[in-house]
Design a protein around this motif. Structure first.
Motif, PDB file in Angstrom:
ATOM      1  N   LEU A  92      -3.830   0.483  -6.354  1.00  9.58           N
ATOM      2  CA  LEU A  92      -3.903   0.799  -4.916  1.00  9.58           C
ATOM      3  C   LEU A  92      -5.335   0.669  -4.385  1.00  9.58           C
ATOM      4  O   LEU A  92      -5.553   0.204  -3.266  1.00  9.58           O
ATOM      5  CB  LEU A  92      -3.385   2.228  -4.689  1.00  9.58           C
ATOM      6  CG  LEU A  92      -3.497   2.800  -3.275  1.00  9.58           C
ATOM      7  CD1 LEU A  92      -2.623   2.027  -2.295  1.00  9.58           C
ATOM      8  CD2 LEU A  92      -3.093   4.287  -3.259  1.00  9.58           C
ATOM      9  N   VAL A 142       0.836  -1.207   0.000  1.00 11.49           N
ATOM     10  CA  VAL A 142       0.000   0.000   0.000  1.00 11.49           C
ATOM     11  C   VAL A 142       0.873   1.260   0.000  1.00 11.49           C
ATOM     12  O   VAL A 142       0.654   2.187  -0.786  1.00 11.49           O
ATOM     13  CB  VAL A 142      -0.949  -0.006   1.225  1.00 11.49           C
ATOM     14  CG1 VAL A 142      -1.509   1.381   1.493  1.00 11.49           C
ATOM     15  CG2 VAL A 142      -2.095  -0.996   0.991  1.00 11.49           C
ATOM     16  N   ARG A 160      -6.951  -1.989  -2.232  1.00  8.47           N
ATOM     17  CA  ARG A 160      -6.202  -2.281  -1.006  1.00  8.47           C
ATOM     18  C   ARG A 160      -6.440  -1.265   0.097  1.00  8.47           C
ATOM     19  O   ARG A 160      -5.899  -1.407   1.193  1.00  8.47           O
ATOM     20  CB  ARG A 160      -4.693  -2.313  -1.318  1.00  8.47           C
ATOM     21  CG  ARG A 160      -4.333  -3.371  -2.302  1.00  8.47           C
ATOM     22  CD  ARG A 160      -2.887  -3.276  -2.718  1.00  8.47           C
ATOM     23  NE  ARG A 160      -2.555  -4.366  -3.615  1.00  8.47           N
ATOM     24  CZ  ARG A 160      -2.223  -5.574  -3.189  1.00  8.47           C
ATOM     25  NH1 ARG A 160      -2.132  -5.819  -1.905  1.00  8.47           N
ATOM     26  NH2 ARG A 160      -1.959  -6.524  -4.056  1.00  8.47           N
ATOM     27  N   ILE A 161      -7.172  -0.183  -0.192  1.00  9.36           N
ATOM     28  CA  ILE A 161      -7.352   0.866   0.831  1.00  9.36           C
ATOM     29  C   ILE A 161      -8.826   1.042   1.177  1.00  9.36           C
ATOM     30  O   ILE A 161      -9.298   2.145   1.397  1.00  9.36           O
ATOM     31  CB  ILE A 161      -6.735   2.215   0.396  1.00  9.36           C
ATOM     32  CG1 ILE A 161      -7.222   2.623  -0.997  1.00  9.36           C
ATOM     33  CG2 ILE A 161      -5.219   2.151   0.436  1.00  9.36           C
ATOM     34  CD1 ILE A 161      -6.857   4.054  -1.366  1.00  9.36           C
TER      35      ILE A 161
END
Lengths: 104, 224
Positions: free
Chosen positions: B172, A43, B175-176
């Motif tokens: 990304l 991340v 994943r957030i």
């Protein structure tokens, strides 16, 4: 390192890491703590790459058409648009803004 | 073994592979826009075969980062593949050559499709079919994109630099979706923005990676 050397060494490293995973005992690498740290490392790297790719030109922080394109990309991701649509839309936004002279 | 479980696995494999392969066009085009030769882009898709690491290589190369930073960033982004491999080890089973090819094809998508299946045979089919289809499709589309990119001329006029930024955001995004990784992403982004004007090219990404590991270790300590 020449670009070719860099490409070959980096490829060997990335391939080697995958193959290593088939050699280590499952009890070590499948540990939940290792999984969580690896997730957060990924991340952090991706977030950093988003920023460098969006606002950096060499060593300077530059705000240009890429920022508008990224915002459009984020909105599309928010409404669950497919990956390829997000990438193409971002390119289109930047290209149009530059073509019409609204942004560098 | 139910035929419907196998059918579901095949269908998921092929639709994931189609989407990812299309995206290979943008990798090929962006790679030549970043200054790579046709074969350099193709070698990355053939031998590195991991989207995040490949995009890191071309992004950092375009920024003029030194080779060591590029190798380190690509390697760090590849760490998760090693962990996927541990999970896939039982799905793949024994056999040297089988495990060697499986290792090369162990990526986000093949692992995700395999894990999404409940029956062992459907898991095996999901892993191998997704891995094989993406390997073929990703490489073919990389070649197409690299040829297209050569013909395009100035990459900025086509917004290809913005496309690369959006590609990283797309990697990304899934994943957030919870608070902790979102916070880590925000901190990594701020650190990068602060480091860009002061640190040499390639270093901001590694500083952010170190910060990510530090935050993960801090979180582990507070869990314990």
């Amino acid at each position: 390192m020449t670009l070719w050397t860099t490409i070959l060494v980096a490829s060997a490293v990335v391939m080697g890491i995958k193959l290593l995973g088939y050699l280590v005992p499952a009890s070590v690498a499948a540990h939940p703590r290792i999984q969580r740290i690896s997730d957060l490392l990924t991340v952090a790297l991706l977030a950093s790459l988003v920023v460098t790719q969006t606002v950096s030109t060499g060593n300077a922080v530059v705000v240009d058409a890429r920022v508008a394109a990224l915002i459009v990309g984020a909105v599309l991701l928010w409404i669950r648009a497919p990956f390829i649509v997000v990438v193409l839309a971002a390119a289109a936004v930047a290209a149009v803004l530059r073509g019409m002279g609204y942004a560098a | 073994m139910t035929p419907s479980a196998v059918r579901a696995s095949v269908s998921m494999s092929l639709s994931v592979a189609a989407a990812v392969s299309l995206y290979g066009i943008s990798f090929g085009a962006l790679a030549v826009a970043s200054g790579l030769a046709f074969w350099q882009a193709q070698v990355l898709s053939l031998f590195m075969f991991s989207g995040g690491s490949q995009f890191a290589v071309i992004g950092l190369a375009a920024a003029g980062a030194p080779g060591l930073s590029i190798v380190t960033a690509a390697g760090l982004l590849g760490v998760r593949n090693g962990l996927y491999a541990v999970r896939m080890s039982a799905v793949v089973g024994p056999g040297f050559w089988k495990r060697l090819i499986a290792g090369h094809w162990t990526i986000d998508e093949s692992t995700a499709v395999a894990i999404a299946q409940t029956e062992p045979r459907a898991q095996r089919i999901g892993f191998w079919l997704t891995g094989a289809a993406i390997f073929v499709g990703w490489n073919a589309m990389t070649a197409a994109g690299a040829m297209l990119g050569d013909a395009l001329g100035d990459p900025r006029a086509w917004g290809l630099d913005a496309a690369a930024a959006a590609a990283f955001l797309g990697l990304l995004w899934p994943r957030i979706q919870t608070r902790q990784p979102a916070a880590v992403a925000a901190v990594a982004a701020v650190i990068t923005a602060l480091a860009v004007p002061t640190a040499p090219a390639g270093l901001p990404v590694l500083i952010a990676a170190a910060a990510g590991i530090a935050m993960a270790l801090l979180a582990e300590r507070s869990h314990a």
